[in-house]
Design an enzyme around this catalytic site. Structure first.
Site, short mmCIF file in Angstrom:
data_model
loop_
_atom_site.label_atom_id
_atom_site.label_comp_id
_atom_site.label_asym_id
_atom_site.label_seq_id
_atom_site.Cartn_x
_atom_site.Cartn_y
_atom_site.Cartn_z
CE LYS A 240 -3.39 2.53 2.87
NZ LYS A 240 -4.33 2.49 4.00
CG ASP A 245 -5.60 7.83 4.60
OD1 ASP A 245 -6.47 8.51 4.00
OD2 ASP A 245 -5.85 6.81 5.26
CE LYS A 252 -6.69 8.59 8.04
NZ LYS A 252 -7.39 7.53 8.77
CG ASP A 263 -2.14 5.01 4.88
OD1 ASP A 263 -2.04 3.93 5.49
OD2 ASP A 263 -3.20 5.39 4.35
CG ASP A 322 -9.99 7.50 6.51
OD1 ASP A 322 -8.90 7.44 5.88
OD2 ASP A 322 -10.05 7.68 7.74
NE ARG A 326 -11.11 -1.12 3.46
CZ ARG A 326 -11.71 -1.38 4.61
NH1 ARG A 326 -12.82 -2.08 4.64
NH2 ARG A 326 -11.19 -0.95 5.75
N1 BES Z 1 -4.57 4.40 6.78
C1 BES Z 1 -5.69 4.10 7.56
C2 BES Z 1 -5.43 3.03 8.63
C3 BES Z 1 -4.43 3.38 9.70
C4 BES Z 1 -4.86 3.88 10.92
C5 BES Z 1 -3.08 3.14 9.52
C6 BES Z 1 -3.95 4.17 11.91
C7 BES Z 1 -2.16 3.43 10.52
C8 BES Z 1 -2.61 3.94 11.72
C9 BES Z 1 -6.82 3.58 6.68
O1 BES Z 1 -6.83 4.06 5.38
C10 BES Z 1 -8.11 4.02 7.30
O2 BES Z 1 -8.30 5.19 7.46
N2 BES Z 1 -8.94 3.06 7.65
C11 BES Z 1 -10.19 3.34 8.27
C12 BES Z 1 -11.18 2.36 7.73
C13 BES Z 1 -12.61 2.65 8.15
C14 BES Z 1 -13.09 3.93 7.51
C15 BES Z 1 -13.47 1.48 7.74
C16 BES Z 1 -10.03 3.18 9.78
O3 BES Z 1 -9.27 2.29 10.19
O4 BES Z 1 -10.59 3.98 10.51
ZN ZN Z 2 -4.97 4.62 4.60
ZN ZN Z 3 -7.83 5.92 5.19
#
Ligand code: BES
Ligand code: ZN
Ligand code: ZN
Length: 469
Positions: A240, A245, A252, A263, A322, A326
C-alpha cells in the site's frame, strides 16, 4: 547510511568497544573491568547499559557494557538495540562490537539490532539534537564474512524502508516513490511505472478514484527481480503506497492525520525488501507491486456513493473515502493474480482496528493457507518480530454486501481488520495469498523497545527471511 561492517583485529579497536555480558558473568573479565562494573552496579541483566571510559583496560577510549541476561536471541536483540541507541544518543560513531563466542545467528541478530537501535531520521534537524550515527562498525571475534554481508544487506533494506516512511509527504509522493523504485533498477531488477492514462486504460479504477483528488498524480509501480540462475519459487509482494491519507471527503481529524505519511508503509516494506535483494540476490523471483496515491479532500475527490468498476470487473460502492487502502490494493492484487506466481503477499497499513486489536508490536496476518501461515510465523519467530494470525472467515463476507454494487468498501465497526482482509480476498485468484496489516507495527508514535519513534521497517527482515528460505 552505508555502515561498512568489517572484521577487525584485536590491535585495531575503534574508539568505542561494545561488550555483551550475560547476567552474573562479570567474573570472566579482568579484575580492573570487574571493578568498573561493580562501581556501576552492572549485573548483566538484559538491556542494562553502562558506558565508561576504558581507563586503559582496552585500546579504545570508551567501553559500552550491554547486559544480555540469559543470552537468548531475544535478549541479545533488545540489548544490542539498547547499545546502538545509547551510542547514537551520545554521538559515538566509531564502534567495535566484541562478538567473541557468539554463534552465527547471535552475531547476525546482534549486528542488525545494534544498527536498528542506532537509526535516526534526522536529516531535517539543522540544529541540536542531532547526533552522529555509525561511521565505522567493526567486529571482533570469529564471525564469517558471509554473516557480515548478510547483516549489511538487511540493515540497508530496513533503513531504506524507514527513510521512506519517515520522509514528509512533501518529499514522498507517488512520483518520488516511483523514482525511489527506479533507483533500485539494475541488471536483475526492472522497474516499470504506469501513469494515470495507463492506469485508466488498464481499468485500475480503484487507484484512479482514490488519487483523483490530489494534484500529485497517481502511479502504479512494478518492480521485478530475477535471480541469475533458476528461480526456486515465484513471489509477488504488494504494498500500500498511500503517501498521505487525509481520509478524502471522509476527512480525518487532525490528530489522526498527523502521522498519515506512514500510510505508504507497505510500499516502504516492499522497496526495503528490494533494497536487500540488490545486495543479497537470493534464487527466488520476486515481483513488487505498489499502488501509489495521495488520498486528499478536494473538489474532484471521489465521493460517497460512487460505484467503482475495479480491474477485475467487480463493482465497489464507496461508503467511506477513508477506507481507501483496500481500493488501491484491490487493483494491485487483481494485477498480481495474473503474474503466475506461487505466492502473493500484501503488506498494508490498512486499518485502525488492527492497532486497537494488537498494538504496535504485532503485525496482523490473514490467510487461509495453513502452510503459508506456518512459514511466515516461523520466519517471524526467527527474526523476533511480532506476527499474529487473525481469522478470515467466509461467513463474515455478508458484512460487505452492497445495495447497488457487488460489495461496499466498509463492513461496519465490528471486526474492522477482518472485513478489510475479506474485501481484499475478493480480488485474489490463482495463487496462495496472505495479507499483512502493519497499521500498528510500521510506525511508532513514541519510542518502543529501543527503536525510535517513526517508521520502524517492521517485516522487512521477516519477509526477506521467508523469501530466502
Ligand atoms: N490508513 C488508515 C489506517 C491506519 C490507521 C493506519 C492508523 C495506521 C494507523 C486507513 O486508510 C483508514 O483510514 N482506515 C479506516 C477504515 C474505516 C473507515 C473502515 C479506519 O481504520 O478507521
Ligand atoms: Zn490509509
Ligand atoms: Zn484511510
Amino acid at each position: 547510511m552505508n555502515i561498512n561492517i568489517e572484521q577487525q583485529k584485536q590491535d585495531q579497536i575503534s574508539s568505542v568497544l561494545v561488550c555483551f555480558i550475560k547476567e552474573d558473568a562479570t567474573h570472566s573479565f579482568s579484575s580492573e573491568i570487574q571493578e568498573i562494573l561493580r562501581v556501576h552496579d552492572f549485573s548483566g541483566k538484559k538491556e542494562q547499559i553502562v558506558c565508561t571510559p576504558s581507563f586503559g583496560t582496552t585500546q579504545g577510549d570508551k567501553i559500552i557494557f550491554a547486559g544480555i541476561g540469559t543470552g537468548d536471541e531475544n535478549n541479545i536483540r533488545l540489548s544490542a538495540r539498547a547499545a546502538g541507541n545509547h551510542a547514537r544518543k551520545n554521538g559515538l560513531s566509531h564502534l567495535t562490537l566484541d562478538l567473541h563466542g557468539f554463534s552465527h545467528t547471535s552475531a547476525l541478530n546482534c549486528i542488525i539490532s545494534f544498527a536498528a537501535g542506532n537509526y535516526r531520521f534526522d536529516k531535517y534537524k539543522v540544529s541540536k539534537p542531532k547526533t552522529d550515527g555509525i561511521e565505522s562498525l567493526s567486529i571482533l571475534g570469529d564471525v564469517d564474512e558471509k554473516v557480515l554481508l548478510h547483516a549489511n544487506g538487511l540493515i540497508e533494506g530496513r533503513n531504506f524502508c524507514r527513510d521512506l516512511v519517515n520522509g514528509p509527504p512533501a518529499e514522498i509522493y507517488p512520483e518520488t516513490l516511483a523514482q525511489a523504485a527506479r533507483d533500485l533498477a539494475n541488471d536483475q531488477i526492472t522497474v516499470v511505472v504506469w501513469n494515470e492514462d495507463k492506469l485508466k486504460e488498464e481499468n485500475m479504477n480503484g487507484i484512479i478514484a482514490v488519487g483523483q483528488g490530489s494534484s500529485n498524480p497517481s502511479r502504479f509501480i512494478h518492480l521485478h527481480y530475477k535471480p541469475k540462475g533458476e528461480a526456486r519459487k515465484k513471489i509477488a509482494l504488494v504494498g500500500k503506497g498511500v503517501t498521505f491519507d487525509a481520509g478524502g471527503l471522509s476527512l480525518k481529524p487532525s490528530a489522526g492525520m498527523l502521522t498519515m505519511r506512514c500510510d505508504m508503509g507497505g510500499a516502504g516494506t516492499v522497496l526495503g525488501i528490494f533494497r536487500s535483494l540488490v545486495d543479497l540476490q537470493p534464487d527466488v523471483e520476486v515481483h513488487g507491486l505498489i499502488g501509489a496515491v495521495e488520498n486528499m479532500c478536494a473538489a474532484n475527490s471521489y465521493k460517497l456513493g460512487d460505484i467503482l468498476t475495479m480491474k477485475n470487473g467487480k463493482t465497489v460502492e464507496v461508503h467511506n473515502t477513508d477506507a481507501e487502502g483496500r481500493l488501491v490494493m484491490a487493483d494491485c492484487l487483481a494485477y498480481g493474480s495474473d503474474l503466475g506466481v506461487d505466492y502473493m503477499l500484501d503488506i498494508a497499513t490498512l486499518t485502525g482496528a488492527c492497532v486497537v486489536a494488537l498494538g504496535n508490536f504485532y503485525t496482523a496476518l490473514f490467510s487461509n493457507e495453513e502452510d503459508l501461515c506456518a512459514q511466515l510465523i516461523s520466519s517471524a519467530n526467527h527474526t523476533g518480530e511480532g506476527l499474529w494470525r487473525m481469522p478470515l472467515p467466509d461467513f463474515y463476507k455478508p458484512m460487505l454486501k452492497a445495495e447497488w454494487g457487488d460489495i461496499k468498501n466498509v463492513g461496519g465497526r465490528a471486526a474492522g481488520s477482518i472485513t478489510a482482509g475479506l474485501f481484499l480476498s475478493e480480488f485474489v485468484t490463482n495463487t496462495k495469498w496472505a495479507h499483512l496489516d502493519i497499521a500498528g507495527s510500521a510506525f511508532y508514535n513514541s519510542p518502543f523497545q529501543h527503536l525510535e519513534n517513526g517508521g520502524t521497517g517492521s517485516m522487512v527482515e521477516t519477509l526477506y527471511h521467508w523469501i530466502a528460505s
